[in-house]
Design a protein around this motif. Structure first.
Motif, mmCIF file in Angstrom:
data_model
loop_
_atom_site.group_PDB
_atom_site.id
_atom_site.type_symbol
_atom_site.label_atom_id
_atom_site.label_comp_id
_atom_site.label_asym_id
_atom_site.label_seq_id
_atom_site.Cartn_x
_atom_site.Cartn_y
_atom_site.Cartn_z
ATOM 1 N N ARG A 1 39.740 45.993 45.575
ATOM 2 C CA ARG A 1 40.715 47.020 45.199
ATOM 3 C C ARG A 1 42.165 46.559 45.393
ATOM 4 O O ARG A 1 43.053 46.961 44.623
ATOM 5 C CB ARG A 1 40.469 48.294 46.023
ATOM 6 N N TYR A 2 42.397 45.704 46.389
ATOM 7 C CA TYR A 2 43.785 45.428 46.760
ATOM 8 C C TYR A 2 44.206 43.959 46.707
ATOM 9 O O TYR A 2 45.364 43.660 46.995
ATOM 10 C CB TYR A 2 44.056 45.952 48.180
ATOM 11 N N THR A 3 43.314 43.038 46.381
ATOM 12 C CA THR A 3 43.707 41.628 46.365
ATOM 13 C C THR A 3 43.759 41.080 44.949
ATOM 14 O O THR A 3 43.056 41.561 44.054
ATOM 15 C CB THR A 3 42.739 40.762 47.196
ATOM 16 N N VAL A 4 44.592 40.068 44.766
ATOM 17 C CA VAL A 4 44.738 39.425 43.456
ATOM 18 C C VAL A 4 43.441 38.723 43.064
ATOM 19 O O VAL A 4 42.996 38.806 41.912
ATOM 20 C CB VAL A 4 45.908 38.418 43.480
ATOM 21 N N ALA A 5 42.825 38.028 44.020
ATOM 22 C CA ALA A 5 41.568 37.320 43.726
ATOM 23 C C ALA A 5 40.482 38.289 43.276
ATOM 24 O O ALA A 5 39.730 38.018 42.333
ATOM 25 C CB ALA A 5 41.113 36.538 44.955
ATOM 26 N N GLY A 6 40.411 39.448 43.936
ATOM 27 C CA GLY A 6 39.428 40.455 43.541
ATOM 28 C C GLY A 6 39.691 40.986 42.145
ATOM 29 O O GLY A 6 38.762 41.164 41.350
ATOM 30 N N TYR A 7 40.969 41.217 41.844
ATOM 31 C CA TYR A 7 41.333 41.685 40.494
ATOM 32 C C TYR A 7 40.952 40.647 39.441
ATOM 33 O O TYR A 7 40.430 40.987 38.372
ATOM 34 C CB TYR A 7 42.834 41.973 40.436
ATOM 35 N N ASN A 8 41.215 39.381 39.750
ATOM 36 C CA ASN A 8 40.884 38.307 38.799
ATOM 37 C C ASN A 8 39.391 38.242 38.517
ATOM 38 O O ASN A 8 38.969 38.037 37.369
ATOM 39 C CB ASN A 8 41.371 36.964 39.339
ATOM 40 N N MET A 9 38.584 38.438 39.563
ATOM 41 C CA MET A 9 37.135 38.399 39.377
ATOM 42 C C MET A 9 36.662 39.555 38.498
ATOM 43 O O MET A 9 35.814 39.376 37.621
ATOM 44 C CB MET A 9 36.428 38.453 40.738
ATOM 45 N N ILE A 10 37.218 40.751 38.743
ATOM 46 C CA ILE A 10 36.836 41.910 37.935
ATOM 47 C C ILE A 10 37.267 41.715 36.490
ATOM 48 O O ILE A 10 36.514 42.003 35.552
ATOM 49 C CB ILE A 10 37.454 43.197 38.516
ATOM 50 N N ALA A 11 38.491 41.207 36.299
ATOM 51 C CA ALA A 11 38.997 40.974 34.939
ATOM 52 C C ALA A 11 38.139 39.949 34.216
ATOM 53 O O ALA A 11 37.857 40.094 33.013
ATOM 54 C CB ALA A 11 40.446 40.496 35.002
ATOM 55 N N ALA A 12 37.695 38.925 34.933
ATOM 56 C CA ALA A 12 36.844 37.896 34.326
ATOM 57 C C ALA A 12 35.516 38.483 33.867
ATOM 58 O O ALA A 12 34.955 38.059 32.854
ATOM 59 C CB ALA A 12 36.604 36.766 35.321
ATOM 60 N N GLY A 13 35.011 39.466 34.587
ATOM 61 C CA GLY A 13 33.757 40.085 34.197
ATOM 62 C C GLY A 13 33.904 41.121 33.101
ATOM 63 O O GLY A 13 33.024 41.272 32.260
ATOM 64 N N ASP A 14 35.041 41.822 33.085
ATOM 65 C CA ASP A 14 35.247 42.878 32.082
ATOM 66 C C ASP A 14 35.477 42.301 30.685
ATOM 67 O O ASP A 14 34.900 42.765 29.701
ATOM 68 C CB ASP A 14 36.438 43.753 32.475
ATOM 69 N N ASN A 15 36.339 41.299 30.599
ATOM 70 C CA ASN A 15 36.665 40.697 29.292
ATOM 71 C C ASN A 15 37.181 39.286 29.535
ATOM 72 O O ASN A 15 38.351 39.100 29.864
ATOM 73 C CB ASN A 15 37.709 41.542 28.559
ATOM 74 N N ASP A 16 36.307 38.309 29.388
ATOM 75 C CA ASP A 16 36.679 36.941 29.737
ATOM 76 C C ASP A 16 37.796 36.384 28.846
ATOM 77 O O ASP A 16 38.686 35.671 29.318
ATOM 78 C CB ASP A 16 35.451 36.022 29.701
ATOM 79 N N LYS A 17 37.788 36.742 27.569
ATOM 80 C CA LYS A 17 38.817 36.222 26.658
ATOM 81 C C LYS A 17 40.184 36.800 26.981
ATOM 82 O O LYS A 17 41.196 36.084 27.002
ATOM 83 C CB LYS A 17 38.432 36.525 25.215
ATOM 84 N N ALA A 18 40.234 38.101 27.232
ATOM 85 C CA ALA A 18 41.498 38.738 27.593
ATOM 86 C C ALA A 18 42.005 38.216 28.933
ATOM 87 O O ALA A 18 43.208 38.000 29.108
ATOM 88 C CB ALA A 18 41.321 40.248 27.640
ATOM 89 N N ALA A 19 41.080 38.015 29.896
ATOM 90 C CA ALA A 19 41.472 37.498 31.205
ATOM 91 C C ALA A 19 42.053 36.090 31.088
ATOM 92 O O ALA A 19 43.073 35.766 31.716
ATOM 93 C CB ALA A 19 40.265 37.492 32.138
ATOM 94 N N GLU A 20 41.409 35.259 30.281
ATOM 95 C CA GLU A 20 41.899 33.887 30.092
ATOM 96 C C GLU A 20 43.257 33.892 29.395
ATOM 97 O O GLU A 20 44.149 33.115 29.747
ATOM 98 C CB GLU A 20 40.889 33.092 29.283
ATOM 99 N N ALA A 21 43.428 34.783 28.420
ATOM 100 C CA ALA A 21 44.714 34.895 27.731
ATOM 101 C C ALA A 21 45.801 35.377 28.683
ATOM 102 O O ALA A 21 46.987 35.047 28.509
ATOM 103 C CB ALA A 21 44.590 35.854 26.553
ATOM 104 N N GLY A 22 45.416 36.149 29.703
ATOM 105 C CA GLY A 22 46.369 36.642 30.688
ATOM 106 C C GLY A 22 46.683 35.653 31.787
ATOM 107 O O GLY A 22 47.414 35.999 32.730
#
Length: 346
Positions: A208-229
Protein backbone atom coordinates in the motif's frame (compact mmCIF):
# COMPACT_ATOMS: atom_id res chain seq x y z
CA UNK A 1 -19.09 4.24 -2.18
CA UNK A 2 -16.31 2.43 -0.34
CA UNK A 3 -18.84 0.30 1.55
CA UNK A 4 -20.51 -0.66 -1.74
CA UNK A 5 -17.16 -1.67 -3.26
CA UNK A 6 -16.28 -3.69 -0.16
CA UNK A 7 -19.61 -5.52 -0.28
CA UNK A 8 -19.18 -6.27 -4.00
CA UNK A 9 -15.67 -7.56 -3.32
CA UNK A 10 -16.91 -9.81 -0.51
CA UNK A 11 -19.86 -11.15 -2.50
CA UNK A 12 -17.70 -13.26 -4.84
CA UNK A 13 -15.90 -15.34 -2.17
CA UNK A 14 -19.07 -15.67 -0.09
CA UNK A 15 -20.97 -16.93 -3.13
CA UNK A 16 -18.10 -19.32 -3.86
CA UNK A 17 -18.30 -20.77 -0.35
CA UNK A 18 -22.09 -21.13 -0.61
CA UNK A 19 -21.84 -23.03 -3.93
CA UNK A 20 -19.15 -25.28 -2.46
CA UNK A 21 -21.33 -26.08 0.55
CA UNK A 22 -24.29 -26.94 -1.70
CA UNK A 23 -22.11 -29.19 -3.88
CA UNK A 24 -20.67 -30.77 -0.75
CA UNK A 25 -24.19 -31.38 0.59
CA UNK A 26 -25.06 -33.29 -2.57
CA UNK A 27 -21.98 -35.50 -2.20
CA UNK A 28 -22.74 -36.13 1.49
CA UNK A 29 -26.34 -37.08 0.68
CA UNK A 30 -25.30 -39.46 -2.09
CA UNK A 31 -22.97 -41.20 0.36
CA UNK A 32 -25.80 -41.68 2.84
CA UNK A 33 -25.03 -39.05 5.48
CA UNK A 34 -26.85 -35.96 6.72
CA UNK A 35 -25.40 -32.65 5.45
CA UNK A 36 -26.89 -30.76 8.40
CA UNK A 37 -25.28 -33.11 10.92
CA UNK A 38 -22.00 -33.03 8.99
CA UNK A 39 -21.77 -29.24 8.82
CA UNK A 40 -22.90 -28.86 12.42
CA UNK A 41 -20.14 -31.19 13.53
CA UNK A 42 -17.63 -29.33 11.36
CA UNK A 43 -18.59 -25.98 12.91
CA UNK A 44 -18.47 -27.40 16.44
CA UNK A 45 -15.06 -28.93 15.80
CA UNK A 46 -13.66 -25.69 14.33
CA UNK A 47 -15.32 -22.96 16.43
CA UNK A 48 -17.59 -24.67 18.96
CA UNK A 49 -15.42 -24.02 22.03
CA UNK A 50 -12.46 -21.96 23.15
CA UNK A 51 -10.20 -24.99 22.79
CA UNK A 52 -11.39 -25.72 19.25
CA UNK A 53 -10.92 -22.05 18.27
CA UNK A 54 -7.36 -22.21 19.56
CA UNK A 55 -6.80 -25.36 17.48
CA UNK A 56 -8.14 -23.60 14.39
CA UNK A 57 -5.85 -20.60 14.90
CA UNK A 58 -2.91 -22.98 15.37
CA UNK A 59 -3.70 -24.58 11.99
CA UNK A 60 -3.90 -21.11 10.43
CA UNK A 61 -0.20 -20.26 10.85
CA UNK A 62 1.33 -22.08 7.84
CA UNK A 63 -1.80 -21.27 5.81
CA UNK A 64 -1.34 -17.54 6.45
CA UNK A 65 2.26 -17.66 5.25
CA UNK A 66 1.39 -19.73 2.18
CA UNK A 67 -1.53 -17.45 1.35
CA UNK A 68 0.70 -14.37 1.58
CA UNK A 69 3.34 -16.11 -0.54
CA UNK A 70 0.81 -16.89 -3.26
CA UNK A 71 -0.53 -13.34 -3.05
CA UNK A 72 2.96 -11.90 -3.53
CA UNK A 73 3.33 -13.81 -6.79
CA UNK A 74 -0.21 -13.16 -8.03
CA UNK A 75 0.20 -9.41 -7.47
CA UNK A 76 2.83 -9.38 -10.24
CA UNK A 77 0.90 -11.69 -12.52
CA UNK A 78 3.10 -14.71 -11.76
CA UNK A 79 1.70 -18.17 -11.00
CA UNK A 80 3.98 -19.60 -8.36
CA UNK A 81 2.85 -23.24 -8.26
CA UNK A 82 6.04 -24.12 -6.39
CA UNK A 83 4.96 -23.04 -2.92
CA UNK A 84 5.03 -26.63 -1.71
CA UNK A 85 8.69 -27.01 -2.67
CA UNK A 86 9.58 -23.64 -1.16
CA UNK A 87 7.91 -24.64 2.11
CA UNK A 88 9.99 -27.84 2.10
CA UNK A 89 13.36 -26.15 1.47
CA UNK A 90 12.50 -23.52 4.10
CA UNK A 91 11.82 -26.28 6.63
CA UNK A 92 15.04 -28.07 5.64
CA UNK A 93 17.06 -24.88 6.09
CA UNK A 94 15.40 -24.11 9.43
CA UNK A 95 16.07 -27.51 11.01
CA UNK A 96 19.62 -27.87 9.71
CA UNK A 97 20.49 -24.34 10.82
CA UNK A 98 18.75 -24.87 14.15
CA UNK A 99 20.68 -28.05 14.90
CA UNK A 100 24.01 -26.41 14.04
CA UNK A 101 23.37 -23.20 16.03
CA UNK A 102 21.87 -24.66 19.20
CA UNK A 103 24.51 -22.77 21.21
CA UNK A 104 22.81 -19.44 20.42
CA UNK A 105 20.38 -17.88 22.95
CA UNK A 106 16.68 -18.39 22.22
CA UNK A 107 15.64 -15.11 20.50
CA UNK A 108 18.78 -14.96 18.35
CA UNK A 109 18.49 -18.66 17.50
CA UNK A 110 14.97 -18.18 16.11
CA UNK A 111 15.97 -15.09 14.12
CA UNK A 112 18.95 -16.85 12.52
CA UNK A 113 16.84 -19.90 11.64
CA UNK A 114 14.01 -17.77 10.19
CA UNK A 115 16.54 -15.84 8.08
CA UNK A 116 17.94 -19.15 6.84
CA UNK A 117 14.47 -20.46 5.94
CA UNK A 118 13.59 -17.25 4.10
CA UNK A 119 16.90 -17.27 2.21
CA UNK A 120 16.39 -20.90 1.17
CA UNK A 121 12.77 -20.39 0.07
CA UNK A 122 13.56 -17.16 -1.75
CA UNK A 123 16.54 -18.66 -3.55
CA UNK A 124 14.51 -21.70 -4.59
CA UNK A 125 11.79 -19.48 -6.05
CA UNK A 126 14.39 -17.23 -7.69
CA UNK A 127 15.54 -20.18 -9.83
CA UNK A 128 12.11 -20.29 -11.50
CA UNK A 129 12.02 -16.48 -11.67
CA UNK A 130 15.35 -16.31 -13.48
CA UNK A 131 14.30 -19.08 -15.86
CA UNK A 132 11.19 -17.04 -16.72
CA UNK A 133 13.01 -13.72 -17.15
CA UNK A 134 16.16 -14.87 -18.95
CA UNK A 135 15.08 -18.12 -20.65
CA UNK A 136 11.37 -17.35 -21.20
CA UNK A 137 10.50 -20.59 -19.40
CA UNK A 138 6.91 -21.04 -18.23
CA UNK A 139 6.93 -20.54 -14.45
CA UNK A 140 4.08 -23.03 -13.96
CA UNK A 141 6.13 -25.89 -15.40
CA UNK A 142 9.42 -24.90 -13.76
CA UNK A 143 7.92 -24.43 -10.28
CA UNK A 144 6.07 -27.77 -10.46
CA UNK A 145 9.32 -29.53 -11.38
CA UNK A 146 11.12 -27.74 -8.54
CA UNK A 147 8.47 -29.10 -6.17
CA UNK A 148 9.48 -32.66 -7.02
CA UNK A 149 13.16 -31.85 -6.65
CA UNK A 150 12.60 -30.31 -3.20
CA UNK A 151 10.45 -33.23 -1.98
CA UNK A 152 12.94 -35.81 -3.17
CA UNK A 153 15.83 -33.82 -1.70
CA UNK A 154 14.10 -33.84 1.69
CA UNK A 155 13.42 -37.56 1.44
CA UNK A 156 17.08 -38.23 0.65
CA UNK A 157 18.42 -36.01 3.45
CA UNK A 158 16.17 -37.32 6.21
CA UNK A 159 16.15 -40.96 5.24
CA UNK A 160 19.91 -40.82 4.69
CA UNK A 161 22.70 -38.58 6.03
CA UNK A 162 20.57 -36.49 8.44
CA UNK A 163 18.10 -39.16 9.52
CA UNK A 164 17.45 -39.46 13.26
CA UNK A 165 17.85 -42.77 15.05
CA UNK A 166 14.98 -45.17 14.42
CA UNK A 167 13.00 -46.31 11.40
CA UNK A 168 10.93 -43.15 10.76
CA UNK A 169 12.43 -40.87 8.08
CA UNK A 170 12.83 -37.61 9.99
CA UNK A 171 15.51 -35.27 11.29
CA UNK A 172 16.90 -34.95 14.78
CA UNK A 173 14.68 -32.85 17.05
CA UNK A 174 15.38 -29.31 18.16
CA UNK A 175 15.99 -28.82 21.86
CA UNK A 176 12.61 -28.09 23.53
CA UNK A 177 13.75 -24.68 24.73
CA UNK A 178 14.64 -23.70 21.14
CA UNK A 179 11.06 -24.15 19.90
CA UNK A 180 8.63 -21.24 19.82
CA UNK A 181 6.71 -21.27 23.12
CA UNK A 182 2.98 -20.77 23.66
CA UNK A 183 1.85 -17.17 24.00
CA UNK A 184 0.38 -18.02 27.40
CA UNK A 185 0.57 -21.11 29.57
CA UNK A 186 -1.76 -23.90 28.48
CA UNK A 187 -2.49 -22.34 25.10
CA UNK A 188 -2.07 -24.13 21.78
CA UNK A 189 -1.23 -20.82 20.09
CA UNK A 190 2.48 -20.19 19.88
CA UNK A 191 4.42 -17.06 18.99
CA UNK A 192 4.36 -18.31 15.40
CA UNK A 193 0.79 -16.95 15.20
CA UNK A 194 2.01 -13.53 16.35
CA UNK A 195 4.77 -13.65 13.72
CA UNK A 196 2.18 -14.55 11.05
CA UNK A 197 -0.02 -11.61 12.09
CA UNK A 198 3.03 -9.34 11.95
CA UNK A 199 3.77 -10.59 8.44
CA UNK A 200 0.18 -9.76 7.39
CA UNK A 201 0.67 -6.20 8.63
CA UNK A 202 4.06 -5.82 6.95
CA UNK A 203 2.79 -7.20 3.65
CA UNK A 204 -0.24 -4.90 3.67
CA UNK A 205 1.95 -1.85 4.37
CA UNK A 206 4.48 -2.91 1.72
CA UNK A 207 1.92 -3.07 -1.09
CA UNK A 208 0.00 0.00 0.00
CA UNK A 209 2.75 2.46 0.86
CA UNK A 210 6.03 1.51 -0.86
CA UNK A 211 7.28 2.20 -4.37
CA UNK A 212 8.47 -1.39 -4.83
CA UNK A 213 5.03 -2.69 -3.86
CA UNK A 214 3.35 -0.32 -6.30
CA UNK A 215 5.70 -1.43 -9.07
CA UNK A 216 4.87 -5.08 -8.45
CA UNK A 217 1.12 -4.41 -8.55
CA UNK A 218 1.48 -2.31 -11.71
CA UNK A 219 3.50 -5.09 -13.35
CA UNK A 220 0.70 -7.54 -12.66
CA UNK A 221 -2.18 -5.26 -13.66
CA UNK A 222 -0.81 -4.19 -17.06
CA UNK A 223 2.74 -5.12 -17.98
CA UNK A 224 2.86 -2.98 -21.14
CA UNK A 225 1.59 0.14 -19.41
CA UNK A 226 3.95 -0.46 -16.47
CA UNK A 227 6.94 -0.83 -18.80
CA UNK A 228 5.92 2.32 -20.68
CA UNK A 229 5.79 4.11 -17.32
CA UNK A 230 9.41 3.25 -16.59
CA UNK A 231 8.93 0.22 -14.36
CA UNK A 232 11.58 -2.45 -14.86
CA UNK A 233 9.47 -5.52 -15.48
CA UNK A 234 12.21 -8.12 -15.05
CA UNK A 235 13.29 -6.58 -11.76
CA UNK A 236 9.70 -6.46 -10.48
CA UNK A 237 9.10 -10.10 -11.42
CA UNK A 238 12.31 -11.32 -9.82
CA UNK A 239 11.57 -9.38 -6.63
CA UNK A 240 8.04 -10.72 -6.55
CA UNK A 241 9.13 -14.33 -7.03
CA UNK A 242 11.88 -14.03 -4.41
CA UNK A 243 9.51 -12.44 -1.92
CA UNK A 244 6.92 -15.16 -2.54
CA UNK A 245 9.48 -17.91 -1.99
CA UNK A 246 10.88 -16.26 1.15
CA UNK A 247 7.44 -16.07 2.78
CA UNK A 248 6.75 -19.70 1.80
CA UNK A 249 10.11 -20.62 3.35
CA UNK A 250 8.92 -19.00 6.59
CA UNK A 251 5.88 -21.29 6.50
CA UNK A 252 8.20 -24.30 6.48
CA UNK A 253 10.28 -22.78 9.25
CA UNK A 254 7.23 -22.22 11.45
CA UNK A 255 6.12 -25.83 10.95
CA UNK A 256 9.46 -26.89 12.41
CA UNK A 257 9.72 -24.20 15.08
CA UNK A 258 6.18 -24.32 16.46
CA UNK A 259 4.54 -27.62 15.50
CA UNK A 260 6.88 -30.55 14.91
CA UNK A 261 10.22 -29.49 16.38
CA UNK A 262 11.95 -31.43 13.60
CA UNK A 263 11.56 -32.18 9.90
CA UNK A 264 9.11 -35.02 9.30
CA UNK A 265 8.61 -36.38 5.77
CA UNK A 266 5.21 -35.28 4.44
CA UNK A 267 4.55 -32.63 7.09
CA UNK A 268 4.01 -29.88 4.48
CA UNK A 269 1.53 -31.84 2.31
CA UNK A 270 -1.17 -29.59 0.85
CA UNK A 271 -0.16 -26.28 2.43
CA UNK A 272 1.27 -24.80 -0.77
CA UNK A 273 -1.79 -25.55 -2.89
CA UNK A 274 -4.15 -24.41 -0.12
CA UNK A 275 -2.18 -21.16 -0.04
CA UNK A 276 -3.06 -20.45 -3.66
CA UNK A 277 -6.77 -21.01 -3.00
CA UNK A 278 -6.54 -18.80 0.10
CA UNK A 279 -4.96 -15.95 -1.89
CA UNK A 280 -7.66 -16.15 -4.57
CA UNK A 281 -10.49 -16.38 -2.02
CA UNK A 282 -8.97 -13.44 -0.13
CA UNK A 283 -9.01 -11.31 -3.30
CA UNK A 284 -5.21 -10.90 -3.10
CA UNK A 285 -5.41 -8.70 -0.02
CA UNK A 286 -3.57 -9.23 3.28
CA UNK A 287 -6.76 -9.02 5.38
CA UNK A 288 -8.55 -11.34 2.95
CA UNK A 289 -5.74 -13.87 3.25
CA UNK A 290 -6.07 -13.79 7.04
CA UNK A 291 -9.83 -14.41 6.95
CA UNK A 292 -9.50 -17.13 4.31
CA UNK A 293 -6.81 -18.82 6.39
CA UNK A 294 -9.21 -19.00 9.33
CA UNK A 295 -11.74 -20.70 7.04
CA UNK A 296 -9.22 -23.26 5.80
CA UNK A 297 -7.85 -23.77 9.30
CA UNK A 298 -11.40 -24.43 10.44
CA UNK A 299 -11.84 -27.00 7.67
CA UNK A 300 -8.72 -28.84 8.78
CA UNK A 301 -9.77 -28.81 12.44
CA UNK A 302 -13.49 -29.42 11.89
CA UNK A 303 -12.91 -32.35 9.54
CA UNK A 304 -11.52 -34.34 12.47
CA UNK A 305 -14.76 -33.74 14.37
CA UNK A 306 -16.84 -34.84 11.37
CA UNK A 307 -14.92 -38.09 11.11
CA UNK A 308 -14.93 -38.75 14.86
CA UNK A 309 -18.50 -37.88 15.89
CA UNK A 310 -20.52 -38.37 12.71
CA UNK A 311 -18.61 -41.36 11.39
CA UNK A 312 -18.02 -39.68 8.05
CA UNK A 313 -15.02 -41.33 6.36
CA UNK A 314 -11.91 -39.19 6.03
CA UNK A 315 -12.03 -39.69 2.25
CA UNK A 316 -15.40 -37.92 2.16
CA UNK A 317 -14.02 -35.07 4.23
CA UNK A 318 -11.17 -34.74 1.74
CA UNK A 319 -13.71 -34.61 -1.10
CA UNK A 320 -15.55 -31.81 0.71
CA UNK A 321 -12.34 -29.86 1.17
CA UNK A 322 -11.46 -30.38 -2.48
CA UNK A 323 -14.87 -29.07 -3.59
CA UNK A 324 -14.44 -25.95 -1.49
CA UNK A 325 -10.92 -25.37 -2.82
CA UNK A 326 -12.10 -25.95 -6.39
CA UNK A 327 -15.00 -23.52 -6.06
CA UNK A 328 -13.22 -20.75 -4.21
CA UNK A 329 -10.35 -20.93 -6.68
CA UNK A 330 -12.66 -19.82 -9.48
CA UNK A 331 -14.22 -16.51 -8.31
CA UNK A 332 -13.39 -14.92 -11.65
CA UNK A 333 -15.71 -17.45 -13.30
CA UNK A 334 -18.49 -16.47 -10.91
CA UNK A 335 -17.75 -12.80 -11.55
CA UNK A 336 -18.02 -13.36 -15.32
CA UNK A 337 -21.44 -15.03 -14.85
CA UNK A 338 -22.60 -12.00 -12.88
CA UNK A 339 -21.40 -9.62 -15.61
CA UNK A 340 -23.24 -11.65 -18.28
CA UNK A 341 -26.45 -11.71 -16.25
CA UNK A 342 -26.30 -7.92 -15.84
CA UNK A 343 -25.87 -7.48 -19.57
CA UNK A 344 -28.90 -9.67 -20.25
CA UNK A 345 -31.00 -7.59 -17.84
CA UNK A 346 -29.96 -4.44 -19.67
Amino acid sequence: MRIKRALEKMSVPLLSILIAMLAGSAVILVCGYSPIAAYSSLLRGAFGSFRSCMGTLEKCVPLIFCGLAAMAAFKSGIFNIGLEGQVVVGAIAYILTGLQTSFLPMPLHVLVCIASAMLAGGSWALIAGMMKVFCKANEVVSTIMLNYIALNLAEYLFSGPFMAEGTIPQSEALEPEKMLPAIWTGSKITWAFAIACGMILLTGVFYRYTVAGYNMIAAGDNDKAAEAGGIRMNQARLMSMTMSGAIAGMAGGMLVAATYGRYVIGMSAGYGFDGMAIAVLGQNSAVGVFLSSILFGGLRTGSLSMAMFEGIPSELVSILQGLIILTVSAPLLIKSFRVKSRRKKR
